[in-house]
Design a protein around this motif. Structure first.
Motif, PDB file in Angstrom:
ATOM      1  N   ILE A 206       0.853  -1.189   0.000  1.00 49.84           N
ATOM      2  CA  ILE A 206       0.000   0.000   0.000  1.00 49.84           C
ATOM      3  C   ILE A 206       0.883   1.230   0.000  1.00 49.84           C
ATOM      4  CG2 ILE A 206      -1.780   1.279   1.263  1.00 49.84           C
ATOM      5  CD1 ILE A 206      -1.359  -2.325   2.156  1.00 49.84           C
ATOM      6  N   ARG A 207       0.508   2.228  -0.799  1.00 48.40           N
ATOM      7  CA  ARG A 207       1.195   3.520  -0.835  1.00 48.40           C
ATOM      8  C   ARG A 207       0.192   4.637  -0.625  1.00 48.40           C
ATOM      9  NH1 ARG A 207       6.422   3.652  -3.389  1.00 48.40           N
ATOM     10  NH2 ARG A 207       7.068   1.619  -4.187  1.00 48.40           N
ATOM     11  N   ALA A 208       0.581   5.664   0.130  1.00 48.09           N
ATOM     12  CA  ALA A 208      -0.266   6.836   0.351  1.00 48.09           C
ATOM     13  C   ALA A 208       0.062   7.903  -0.678  1.00 48.09           C
ATOM     14  CB  ALA A 208      -0.061   7.363   1.766  1.00 48.09           C
ATOM     15  N   ARG A 209      -0.961   8.679  -1.082  1.00 49.55           N
ATOM     16  CA  ARG A 209      -0.793   9.721  -2.101  1.00 49.55           C
ATOM     17  C   ARG A 209      -1.450  11.006  -1.601  1.00 49.55           C
ATOM     18  NH1 ARG A 209       0.104   9.252  -7.689  1.00 49.55           N
ATOM     19  NH2 ARG A 209      -0.088   6.987  -7.474  1.00 49.55           N
ATOM     20  N   ASP A 210      -0.778  12.144  -1.812  1.00 52.13           N
ATOM     21  CA  ASP A 210      -1.383  13.417  -1.405  1.00 52.13           C
ATOM     22  C   ASP A 210      -1.916  14.168  -2.625  1.00 52.13           C
ATOM     23  OD1 ASP A 210       0.806  14.679  -2.616  1.00 52.13           O
ATOM     24  OD2 ASP A 210       1.837  15.070  -0.723  1.00 52.13           O
ATOM     25  N   ALA A 211      -2.486  15.361  -2.383  1.00 52.05           N
ATOM     26  CA  ALA A 211      -3.132  16.105  -3.466  1.00 52.05           C
ATOM     27  C   ALA A 211      -2.151  16.529  -4.550  1.00 52.05           C
ATOM     28  CB  ALA A 211      -3.842  17.327  -2.895  1.00 52.05           C
ATOM     29  N   ALA A 212      -0.877  16.688  -4.195  1.00 52.67           N
ATOM     30  CA  ALA A 212       0.136  17.094  -5.167  1.00 52.67           C
ATOM     31  C   ALA A 212       0.739  15.902  -5.906  1.00 52.67           C
ATOM     32  CB  ALA A 212       1.243  17.877  -4.465  1.00 52.67           C
ATOM     33  N   ASP A 213       0.155  14.709  -5.728  1.00 50.83           N
ATOM     34  CA  ASP A 213       0.619  13.483  -6.376  1.00 50.83           C
ATOM     35  C   ASP A 213       1.956  12.995  -5.835  1.00 50.83           C
ATOM     36  OD1 ASP A 213      -1.004  11.976  -7.970  1.00 50.83           O
ATOM     37  OD2 ASP A 213      -0.735  13.202  -9.753  1.00 50.83           O
ATOM     38  N   ASN A 214       2.327  13.419  -4.636  1.00 51.99           N
ATOM     39  CA  ASN A 214       3.481  12.824  -3.979  1.00 51.99           C
ATOM     40  C   ASN A 214       3.064  11.466  -3.415  1.00 51.99           C
ATOM     41  OD1 ASN A 214       5.235  15.156  -4.265  1.00 51.99           O
ATOM     42  ND2 ASN A 214       3.947  16.134  -2.708  1.00 51.99           N
ATOM     43  N   VAL A 215       3.912  10.461  -3.597  1.00 50.97           N
ATOM     44  CA  VAL A 215       3.582   9.095  -3.202  1.00 50.97           C
ATOM     45  C   VAL A 215       4.549   8.625  -2.129  1.00 50.97           C
ATOM     46  CG1 VAL A 215       3.270   6.719  -3.999  1.00 50.97           C
ATOM     47  CG2 VAL A 215       2.663   8.612  -5.494  1.00 50.97           C
ATOM     48  N   SER A 216       4.014   7.965  -1.116  1.00 49.15           N
ATOM     49  CA  SER A 216       4.834   7.496   0.004  1.00 49.15           C
ATOM     50  C   SER A 216       5.637   6.266  -0.389  1.00 49.15           C
ATOM     51  CB  SER A 216       3.917   7.133   1.175  1.00 49.15           C
ATOM     52  OG  SER A 216       3.277   5.876   0.931  1.00 49.15           O
ATOM     53  N   PRO A 217       6.609   5.895   0.450  1.00 51.62           N
ATOM     54  CA  PRO A 217       7.217   4.566   0.290  1.00 51.62           C
ATOM     55  C   PRO A 217       6.166   3.479   0.503  1.00 51.62           C
ATOM     56  CG  PRO A 217       8.526   5.966   1.752  1.00 51.62           C
ATOM     57  CD  PRO A 217       7.224   6.681   1.537  1.00 51.62           C
ATOM     58  N   ALA A 218       6.437   2.310  -0.022  1.00 50.07           N
ATOM     59  CA  ALA A 218       5.481   1.206   0.093  1.00 50.07           C
ATOM     60  C   ALA A 218       5.449   0.661   1.506  1.00 50.07           C
ATOM     61  CB  ALA A 218       5.847   0.103  -0.877  1.00 50.07           C
ATOM     62  N   SER A 219       4.289   0.182   1.895  1.00 46.70           N
ATOM     63  CA  SER A 219       4.142  -0.508   3.174  1.00 46.70           C
ATOM     64  C   SER A 219       4.915  -1.826   3.136  1.00 46.70           C
ATOM     65  CB  SER A 219       2.666  -0.806   3.434  1.00 46.70           C
ATOM     66  OG  SER A 219       2.214  -1.808   2.513  1.00 46.70           O
ATOM     67  N   ALA A 220       4.968  -2.493   4.268  1.00 46.68           N
ATOM     68  CA  ALA A 220       5.492  -3.859   4.282  1.00 46.68           C
ATOM     69  C   ALA A 220       4.625  -4.727   3.370  1.00 46.68           C
ATOM     70  CB  ALA A 220       5.478  -4.404   5.703  1.00 46.68           C
ATOM     71  N   THR A 221       5.221  -5.729   2.779  1.00 43.96           N
ATOM     72  CA  THR A 221       4.497  -6.604   1.854  1.00 43.96           C
ATOM     73  C   THR A 221       3.541  -7.517   2.603  1.00 43.96           C
ATOM     74  OG1 THR A 221       6.351  -6.569   0.299  1.00 43.96           O
ATOM     75  CG2 THR A 221       4.741  -8.348   0.057  1.00 43.96           C
ATOM     76  N   VAL A 222       2.313  -7.578   2.121  1.00 43.19           N
ATOM     77  CA  VAL A 222       1.303  -8.488   2.662  1.00 43.19           C
ATOM     78  C   VAL A 222       1.228  -9.693   1.737  1.00 43.19           C
ATOM     79  CG1 VAL A 222      -1.125  -8.803   3.231  1.00 43.19           C
ATOM     80  CG2 VAL A 222      -0.012  -6.586   3.653  1.00 43.19           C
ATOM     81  N   ARG A 223       1.522 -10.865   2.286  1.00 42.54           N
ATOM     82  CA  ARG A 223       1.479 -12.096   1.494  1.00 42.54           C
ATOM     83  C   ARG A 223       0.353 -12.990   1.997  1.00 42.54           C
ATOM     84  NH1 ARG A 223       6.998 -10.885   1.865  1.00 42.54           N
ATOM     85  NH2 ARG A 223       8.027 -10.762  -0.186  1.00 42.54           N
ATOM     86  N   LEU A 224      -0.420 -13.529   1.067  1.00 44.38           N
ATOM     87  CA  LEU A 224      -1.518 -14.421   1.442  1.00 44.38           C
ATOM     88  C   LEU A 224      -1.785 -15.386   0.297  1.00 44.38           C
ATOM     89  CD1 LEU A 224      -4.306 -13.372  -0.220  1.00 44.38           C
ATOM     90  CD2 LEU A 224      -4.053 -11.493   1.397  1.00 44.38           C
ATOM     91  N   THR A 225      -2.477 -16.470   0.627  1.00 43.38           N
ATOM     92  CA  THR A 225      -2.854 -17.475  -0.364  1.00 43.38           C
ATOM     93  C   THR A 225      -4.356 -17.690  -0.286  1.00 43.38           C
ATOM     94  OG1 THR A 225      -0.717 -18.593  -0.199  1.00 43.38           O
ATOM     95  CG2 THR A 225      -2.531 -19.844  -1.163  1.00 43.38           C
ATOM     96  N   THR A 226      -5.035 -17.557  -1.415  1.00 46.58           N
ATOM     97  CA  THR A 226      -6.476 -17.806  -1.443  1.00 46.58           C
ATOM     98  C   THR A 226      -6.737 -19.305  -1.303  1.00 46.58           C
ATOM     99  OG1 THR A 226      -6.333 -17.795  -3.858  1.00 46.58           O
ATOM    100  CG2 THR A 226      -7.070 -15.775  -2.793  1.00 46.58           C
ATOM    101  N   PRO A 227      -7.815 -19.688  -0.605  1.00 45.58           N
ATOM    102  CA  PRO A 227      -8.090 -21.113  -0.403  1.00 45.58           C
ATOM    103  C   PRO A 227      -8.644 -21.772  -1.653  1.00 45.58           C
ATOM    104  CG  PRO A 227      -9.834 -19.800   0.543  1.00 45.58           C
ATOM    105  CD  PRO A 227      -8.782 -18.826   0.079  1.00 45.58           C
TER     106      PRO A 227
END
Length: 334
Positions: A206-227
């Motif tokens: 996940i990345r956060a974005r502000d009104a000026a289109d500045n983008v944050s560093p990415a969050s930690a990676t979320v890994r999952l497996t669908t059943p």
């Protein structure tokens, strides 16, 4: 709405009246007889209108538009008001509309076009307002505490802690690998990503974005497996039962089944008869969750054996797997 051809043997007027009364209990039934097309999703009509359309401001100059998949299409067209602004391939179900004006309201619709060039109707109109532009060179902080879980075999539920920004977070981008697949408003800290496959590993950030289109560093990676497994069984109706009854000089096939356990209610089904699409139905109001039932005209001859199977349209707009096929004989037991 896609129409399928009428049955080879016309139904008597009383049968048609009975069918019409039953169809009135649902929002839509495309046909109360069986079709003559091939075993495909396309029953001959133009593409339907995309459903599940949403629009979310991504910054002061962008809006993120998303929609559910439509069967049998080659491209999607995205309109701002009456102006075509984007075309994307059928594999895409989202787009960022750019070069917009700050502090401005916009209306969007989506249309599907098939390989024959037929353009379907417009989706419902959705609106979004871009925020005020600000002079801002600082990116938001990284979203933290990112977690995720499978929500059925075709969706994932993601959550995270809010990022901070000196001017405010406008939106969050959800990425699958390096590809943006979803967007939510800056006040949200959760999202459901649909259109996944059963028995598959996924990685999200996940990345956060502000009104000026500045983008944050990415969050930690979320890994999952669908059943489940990707053979369609996880999304297929189960416990299909068949029977036949006789009324007003005609035979009817009676079906019942257990809806698949997926994210969201199942409101639309397609019944295949002898390997071909026979009829579709859409439930209005509360769709059945424990057991669905349906009865349709099957001709005037007794002793005719048919093969029947059912599949559901999932909440992301795609068709799930087919139920096990059952045989039923008119005038006999299922």
């Amino acid at each position: 709405m896609r129409h399928v051809p009428a049955p080879a043997v016309p139904a008597p007027a009383s049968v048609l009246r009975r069918c019409a009364l039953f169809c009135g209990a649902l929002v839509l039934v495309t046909s109360c007889g069986w079709g003559t097309g091939d075993d495909s999703d396309d029953t001959g009509g133009m593409p339907g209108a995309p459903t599940g359309v949403s629009a979310q401001a991504g910054s002061a100059t962008t809006v993120h538009v998303m929609w559910n998949a439509v069967d049998g299409v080659e491209t999607y067209e995205i309109y701002r008001g009456g102006t075509l602004v984007k075309k994307v391939p059928a594999s895409d179900r989202m787009v960022d509309v750019t070069r917009l004006r700050p502090s401005t309201g916009y209306a969007f619709t989506v249309r599907a076009r098939d390989a024959a060039g037929r353009l379907g109707p417009r989706s419902r109109e959705v609106r979004a307002t871009t925020p005020t532009a600000v002079a801002d060179d600082a990116a938001p902080t990284r979203p933290r505490s990112a977690h995720g879980r499978a929500a059925g075999s075709r969706a994932a539920q993601l959550t995270w802690s809010a990022a901070t920004d000196d001017r405010g977070v406008v939106s969050y981008d959800i990425l699958q690998g390096d590809t943006k697949v979803h967007s939510v408003g800056g006040a949200q800290t959760a999202a459901v990503v649909t259109g996944l496959r059963a028995g598959t590993r996924y990685s999200f950030t996940i990345r956060a974005r502000d009104a000026a289109d500045n983008v944050s560093p990415a969050s930690a990676t979320v890994r999952l497996t669908t059943p489940g497994t990707d053979d369609g069984r996880a999304t297929a109706p189960t416990a299909l039962r068949t029977a036949s009854h006789h009324a007003d000089g005609a035979y009817y096939i009676d079906l019942s089944w257990v809806p698949p356990r997926t994210d969201g209610a199942i409101t639309e089904y397609q019944i295949h008869l002898d390997g071909r699409p026979a009829t579709s139905l859409v439930y209005g109001g509360d769709a059945p969750r424990e057991r669905a039932e349906y009865s349709f005209y099957a001709g005037s001859r007794a002793g005719v054996t048919h093969r029947v199977r059912v599949r559901a349209r999932l909440s992301d707009g795609t068709w799930g797997g087919f139920s096990d096929e059952r045989k039923v004989t008119t005038g006999g037991d299922g």
